[in-house]
Design a protein around this motif. Structure first.
Motif, short mmCIF file in Angstrom:
data_model
loop_
_atom_site.label_atom_id
_atom_site.label_comp_id
_atom_site.label_asym_id
_atom_site.label_seq_id
_atom_site.Cartn_x
_atom_site.Cartn_y
_atom_site.Cartn_z
N ASP A 136 0.84 -1.21 0.00
CA ASP A 136 0.00 0.00 0.00
C ASP A 136 0.87 1.25 0.00
OD1 ASP A 136 -2.22 -1.66 0.10
OD2 ASP A 136 -2.37 -1.57 2.29
N GLU B 207 -9.66 -6.14 -1.07
CA GLU B 207 -10.05 -5.71 -2.42
C GLU B 207 -11.33 -6.40 -2.86
OE1 GLU B 207 -8.78 -3.50 -4.55
OE2 GLU B 207 -7.25 -2.89 -3.12
N SER C 85 -4.76 -9.27 5.33
CA SER C 85 -5.09 -8.28 4.32
C SER C 85 -5.58 -6.97 4.94
CB SER C 85 -6.15 -8.88 3.39
OG SER C 85 -6.93 -7.91 2.77
N ASP D 35 -7.27 -10.74 -3.11
CA ASP D 35 -7.01 -10.17 -1.79
C ASP D 35 -8.35 -9.95 -1.07
OD1 ASP D 35 -5.31 -8.42 0.11
OD2 ASP D 35 -6.92 -7.07 -0.54
N ARG E 100 -2.04 -6.00 -4.09
CA ARG E 100 -3.31 -6.66 -3.74
C ARG E 100 -3.96 -7.18 -5.01
NH1 ARG E 100 -5.22 -5.60 1.31
NH2 ARG E 100 -3.94 -4.18 2.56
#
Ligand SMILES: Cc1ncc(C[n+]2csc(CCOP(=O)(O)OP(=O)(O)O)c2C)c(N)n1
Ligand SMILES: O=C1C[C@@H](O)[C@H](O)[C@@H](O)C1=O
Ligand SMILES: [Mg+2]
Length: 637
Positions: free
Chosen positions: A25, A349, A244, A346, A212
């Motif tokens: 991220d 997501e 996650s 993921d 992701r």
């Protein structure tokens, strides 16, 4: 011509570890925090020399038992949500063999740890060296081949230049969410000290990107249809959701569509216990609320779960006539389970993408979720207020010990304290951001049902391998990951006896941990299991050969190590001890004497265990018949 640097293999290893970064991220950070070690002839002159010369940013910690230090490394990485690791180095032979169990624990839990067991000589000149096994028909096998079954990546380095490709692969495996787990690189002990002209390029900063994975349109469309067609979907929150960091997305999703969340051991604390639709642990270690939701479900949405037997009640938890499955997982093989609709992606997501598509959807659970949760909280309160009496006490695990035996325990351990009362008292007394750790015995059941995390990621129940001895070692790792929070190892007397050496390491390095030792003088849960399946009480209680219950002063043991210790046998004493322990800077141990059979019992779960098919005991015959009967309703594969 590329430039080179002349280093030993071990020096190159340490230099490389210092240059590994992870990026998730958009946040980039070093991936290797440090190295745990127990030195012996197989690693002290190679890896030991390299670390003494230049450890770089690596924190170097001396372990006391190889399994213990490797479990600490695993707990550290787990607490860091797999974004940071330790390496663990042990000597050739027994030192390395001691780490095999820990590698298996890391494997079962999908946690990255870099295992560096020293290997036998590549030259073979001095063979057989001390601690080397000889095989008449295999010249290449060593103790370290035992790691093959318990490693996601395994390699043997017998020439210095092999190190380069080996490490690059190891780090790919460890930083890939779909394959994350232990990587084992066995370096021959002579090769550790052997020099080579390493290409400088190899030591450049290397960033491992964790992107992701987003599901495909086809997957999302099919998943949307499946949820919309369902009236009572239930989400199983597994470890994949936690790694996650899908907690906030899950809450939003669950609240919007009124879909309950139930938790696996690895998934618990992704969403805190106070969230209204979080019904807690599910399956064999489940709450009544979760298991009621599962009973009613017509769709199971498994998010980041591998559906272990404890989650599925050995595949009997679901009503296969009405229940369909939808699996969301970064690991494609995991999505295949229960012939589910497969969404490879993921967790966060995937949930966010589905949220957009489900506008207007509502489950038909209505007020049921609130009702089931409220009922469970009443039950939890009852478990908090269990009072022993010497005339007619019925413990949670009933029908196994007579009143006389319960009284015998009360006398021998000088306690009337119920385990559930002690456990809830701890939860209610510690600071909200405290982290409890457990792995084996009866405490995992109490953890999954009774512990209410109020801060995300404040929980570690290692129940992939349920390895006795993880608790105290894991507490050290969790503390290294969270130096400003209190860590509580929730450990049975059996597990404590199995392994607690890293309690000393915690004090040596100023990493304060708290050991909450539940002493019921025996392998309690296994005793429950044998007696619950028709056997007598055989060899699971801690009794002397003249049948006396052993009363061990565990506090004295820890006092000898230098820990601050407390002895408690009721709620008041326990609260006072915890409050005092909070003020300590040194590690603490609270020796809690509890009555056997007073842990939580099941709430509708069932476990497939290997009951004897042939026996002279009527009770065992009945247990076998009951098992065969139950299996008729189980999913067959
Ligand atoms: C390393 C290891 N060996 C054996 C087991 C099997 N086992 C599971 S629980 C248990 C007994 C645990 O006793 P204790 O820690 O005192 O907990 P209690 O059940 O009494 O609460 C045993 C032997 C295990 N899980 N791990
Ligand atoms: O055999 C076992 C039984 C479980 O109840 C226990 O928690 C686990 O540690 C185990 O190994
Ligand atoms: Mg015990």
């Amino acid at each position: 011509m590329s430039r080179t640097i002349r280093l030993t293999t071990a020096q190159a290893l340490i230099k490389f570890l210092n240059q590994q970064y992870i990026s998730i991220d958009g946040i980039e950070k070093p991936f290797v925090k440090g190295i745990f070690n127990v030195f012996g002839h197989g690693n002290v002159l190679g890896i030991g020399q390299a670390l003494e010369q230049d450890p770089g940013h690596l924190e170097v910690i001396q372990g006391k038992n190889e399994q213990g230090m490797a479990h600490a490394a695993m707990a550290f990485s787990k607490q860091k949500l797999r974004t940071e690791i330790f390496g663990v180095t042990a000597s050739a032979g027994p030192g390395s063999a001691n780490m095999i169990t820990a590698a298996a624990t890391a494997y079962a839990n999908n946690i990255p740890v870099l295992f560096l067991p020293a290997d036998t000589f590549a030259t073979r000149q001095p063979d057989p060296v001390l601690q080397q096994l000889e095989f008449d028909t295999n010249g290449a096998m060593t103790t370290n081949d035992g790691f093959k079954a318990v490693s996601r990546y395994w390699d043997r380095v017998q020439r210095p230049e092999q190190l380069m490709s080996s490490l690059i692969r190891a780090f790919e495996v460890m930083t890939n969410p779909a394959t994350a787990g232990p990587a084992t690189v066995c370096i021959s002990q002579d090769v550790e000290g052997e020099a080579y002209d390493f290409d400088l390029e190899f030591f450049k900063k290397r960033v491992h990107f964790v992107d992701r994975r987003v599901p495909t349109e086809r997957e999302l469309l099919a998943a949307t249809e499946r949820i919309k067609a369902s009236k009572r979907p239930v989400i199983i929150v597994g470890g994949g959701a936690r790694y996650s960091e899908a907690g906030e997305s899950l809450k939003k999703f669950s609240a919007e569509f009124n879909i309950p969340l139930v938790e696996t051991p690895a998934g618990k604390s992704t969403v805190t216990a106070d969230f209204s639709n979080n019904l807690g642990g599910t399956g064999i270690l489940g709450t009544s609320a979760s298991n009621k939701a599962i009973d009613a479900a017509d769709l199971i949405i498994g998010i980041g779960t591998r559906y272990s037997d404890f989650t599925t009640s050995s595949k009997t938890a679901f009503n296969y006539d009405q229940t369909k499955f939808l699996n969301i997982n970064v690991s494609r093989p995991q999505t295949y389970k229960f012939d589910a609709l497969q969404v490879v992606g993921d967790a966060r997501e995937s949930i966010d993408a589905l949220y957009q598509r489900l506008t207007g959807y509502q489950s038909e659970f209505g007020d049921n979720l609130a009702t089931w949760k409220a009922e469970w909280l009443v039950e939890r309160e009852r478990l908090h207020n269990i009072n022993f009496n010497r005339e007619s006490f019925t413990p949670e695990i009933s029908g196994q010990f007579t009143q006389d035996i319960m009284n015998e325990y009360a006398d021998a351990l000088n306690t009337e304290f119920a385990q559930t009362d002690a456990f809830i008292t701890i939860n209610d007394t510690v600071a909200p951001d405290s982290i409890p750790i457990a792995s084996a015995g009866s405490l995992p059941g109490d953890m999954q049902r009774l512990w209410n995390p109020v801060v995300p990621n404040a929980y570690d129940l290692e129940y992939g391998y349920s390895c006795m001895g993880y608790e105290v070692s894991g507490a050290l790792g969790a503390k290294i990951a969270n130096p400003n929070r209190e860590i509580y190892a929730m450990v049975g007397d059996g597990s404590f006896l199995m392994l607690h050496s890293e309690l000393i390491t915690s004090m040596q390095y100023g990493y304060k941990i708290n050991v909450m030792l539940f002493d019921n003088s025996g392998f309690g849960c296994i005793n429950n299991l044998q007696m619950g399946n028709g056997s007598g009480s055989f060899n699971c209680e801690f009794r002397t050969i003249d049948n006396q219950i052993m009363a061990i002063d565990y506090a004295k043991v820890a006092e000898g190590y230098g820990a601050k210790v407390y002895r408690v046998a009721n709620r008041k004493e326990l609260i006072a001890a915890i409050e005092d322990a909070k003020t300590q800077t040194v590690s603490t141990l609270i020796d809690i004497k509890v009555l056997p059979k007073t842990m939580t019992d099941g709430y509708g779960g069932w476990w497939h265990v290997g009951v004897a098919e042939v026996s002279e005991k009527e009770s065992i015959k009945e247990a076998f018949k009951a098992k065969e009967e139950k299996l008729k309703q189980a999913w067959k594969y």
